[in-house]
Motif scaffolding. Structure first.
Motif, short mmCIF file in Angstrom:
data_model
loop_
_atom_site.label_atom_id
_atom_site.label_comp_id
_atom_site.label_asym_id
_atom_site.label_seq_id
_atom_site.Cartn_x
_atom_site.Cartn_y
_atom_site.Cartn_z
N ASN A 68 2.70 39.32 11.46
CA ASN A 68 2.20 37.99 11.82
C ASN A 68 2.76 37.62 13.19
O ASN A 68 3.98 37.63 13.41
CB ASN A 68 2.68 36.97 10.78
N PRO A 69 1.89 37.30 14.17
CA PRO A 69 2.38 37.03 15.53
C PRO A 69 3.28 35.81 15.64
O PRO A 69 4.00 35.66 16.63
CB PRO A 69 1.08 36.82 16.32
N ALA A 105 -1.62 33.68 17.23
CA ALA A 105 -1.35 34.44 18.45
C ALA A 105 -1.69 33.65 19.70
O ALA A 105 -0.92 33.60 20.67
CB ALA A 105 -2.12 35.76 18.43
N LEU A 106 -2.84 33.01 19.69
CA LEU A 106 -3.24 32.20 20.84
C LEU A 106 -2.27 31.03 21.06
O LEU A 106 -1.94 30.69 22.20
CB LEU A 106 -4.66 31.67 20.63
N PRO A 164 -13.36 37.54 18.12
CA PRO A 164 -13.63 36.17 17.66
C PRO A 164 -13.99 35.27 18.84
O PRO A 164 -13.46 35.44 19.95
CB PRO A 164 -12.31 35.75 17.03
N LYS A 165 -14.86 34.33 18.62
CA LYS A 165 -15.31 33.42 19.67
C LYS A 165 -14.15 32.70 20.32
O LYS A 165 -14.11 32.51 21.55
CB LYS A 165 -16.32 32.42 19.10
N ILE A 166 -13.17 32.28 19.52
CA ILE A 166 -12.06 31.51 20.07
C ILE A 166 -11.20 32.37 21.00
O ILE A 166 -10.62 31.87 21.97
CB ILE A 166 -11.21 30.90 18.94
N LEU A 167 -11.10 33.67 20.73
CA LEU A 167 -10.35 34.57 21.60
C LEU A 167 -11.01 34.67 22.96
O LEU A 167 -10.34 34.58 24.00
CB LEU A 167 -10.24 35.95 20.96
N VAL A 168 -12.33 34.83 23.00
CA VAL A 168 -13.05 34.89 24.26
C VAL A 168 -12.94 33.56 25.01
O VAL A 168 -12.76 33.53 26.23
CB VAL A 168 -14.53 35.25 24.02
N GLN A 169 -13.02 32.46 24.28
CA GLN A 169 -12.90 31.14 24.88
C GLN A 169 -11.55 30.98 25.59
O GLN A 169 -11.49 30.52 26.74
CB GLN A 169 -13.05 30.07 23.80
N LEU A 216 -5.85 30.99 28.97
CA LEU A 216 -5.06 32.22 28.88
C LEU A 216 -5.62 33.33 29.76
O LEU A 216 -5.31 34.50 29.54
CB LEU A 216 -4.98 32.69 27.42
N LYS A 217 -6.40 32.99 30.76
CA LYS A 217 -7.04 34.03 31.58
C LYS A 217 -6.03 34.90 32.33
O LYS A 217 -6.34 36.04 32.68
CB LYS A 217 -8.03 33.40 32.55
#
Length: 291
Positions: A180-181, A209-210, A232-237, A243-244
């Protein structure tokens, strides 16, 4: 030395496997073949470091490469860090060597870590809590973390579910709870100057994680282990926005080939200005490489 001005990308997550199939007595070959089936990998036996280097050289991609020291927990003989360092030194035009030490080795492991960085060109360390059977915030691991933090090199942790042991009886003894992160939040507090990388989309703990990566300046995420078409969409977002500068390209070679990952990345919904950050720029900054 790697010519970072000419390479197209830095793959922050590739595995060094033993150079020969010497594991019939301990089940390692069965583990590898089952995992290859899980990922749909095309090979019958894992590639050597030299084969890996040749593949990445052909694709013009630099690769962070590491073993996993899980022999205490799994019984599988570890790939000696010094052998990995020597093999990578012969391919220093394309490979960036990381080591792996079971934190249960305590001060002995810390001594090995210092020697590897100071005398053998190791640039970081890989941990796999599920394979190594430990909670990342266990104080048992802190002597090793202290050595890594003193050396100023990154520590990369597997997070989330794993293909290791997937589908095998009892998961081949692998316990998912260790990865678990959120456990890395303690490390980021206690070692605020040690770069920490959360490997993979952290299913089923993606938002944890985010959250940790957003809150702690020294925490990054590598995007290995999944094809970008399944992110997952939220990861790409988050990768496209706040977080870029924290996201890193990783394939999970040899289970996923870098060119296959990059092809899916080209089709995924990442912003044009973010792509070079993920593919190379963020990794260079994390590794302390001047552009």
């Amino acid at each position: 030395m790697i010519d970072f001005a000419k390479i197209r990308a830095i793959d922050f997550h590739t595995h060094a496997e033993e150079a020969c199939g010497c594991h019939a007595d301990d089940g390692y070959d069965e583990l590898q073949s089952t995992m290859a089936k899980y990922f749909g990998a095309p090979w019958s036996h894992p590639p050597t470091i030299d084969v890996t280097a040749a593949h990445y050289r052909e694709k013009n991609i630099a690769a962070v490469i590491f073993p996993v020291d899980s022999e205490r927990e799994t019984g599988y003989r570890r790939y000696d860090n010094y052998e990995v360092a020597d093999a990578c030194a012969k391919n220093s035009d394309i490979l960036i060597p990381f080591a792996s030490i079971d934190p249960a080795k305590g001060r002995l492991g810390a001594r090995e870590a210092r020697d590897l960085v100071q005398n053998h060109g190791i640039k970081g360390f890989k941990f796999h809590p599920t394979m190594q059977g430990f909670y990342p915030n266990d104080r048992m691991a802190y002597p090793l973390y202290e050595a890594i933090a003193e050396a100023g090199v990154p520590a990369l942790f597997h997070t989330g579910q794993t293909g290791v042991g997937s589908g095998m009886r009892g998961g081949n003894g692998m316990r998912l709870k260790y990865s678990n992160p959120m456990f890395m939040d303690d490390l980021a507090v206690d070692f605020p100057d040690m770069p920490i990388i959360l490997a993979h989309p952290s299913f089923p703990w993606q938002e944890e994680a985010l959250s940790v990566a957003q809150h702690k300046p020294n925490v990054y995420i590598d995007l290995s282990g999944w094809s970008p078409k399944y992110f997952p969409k939220i990861l790409v977002q988050y990768a496209n926005t706040i977080l870029k500068k924290k996201m890193l390209f990783g394939s999970d070679w040899p289970m996923i080939a870098p060119e296959k990952w990059l092809d899916a990345f080209d089709k995924a919904e990442f912003r044009d200005e973010v792509r070079p950050l993920i593919l190379k720029d963020n990794a260079m900054r994390l590794l302390g490489i001047e552009s």
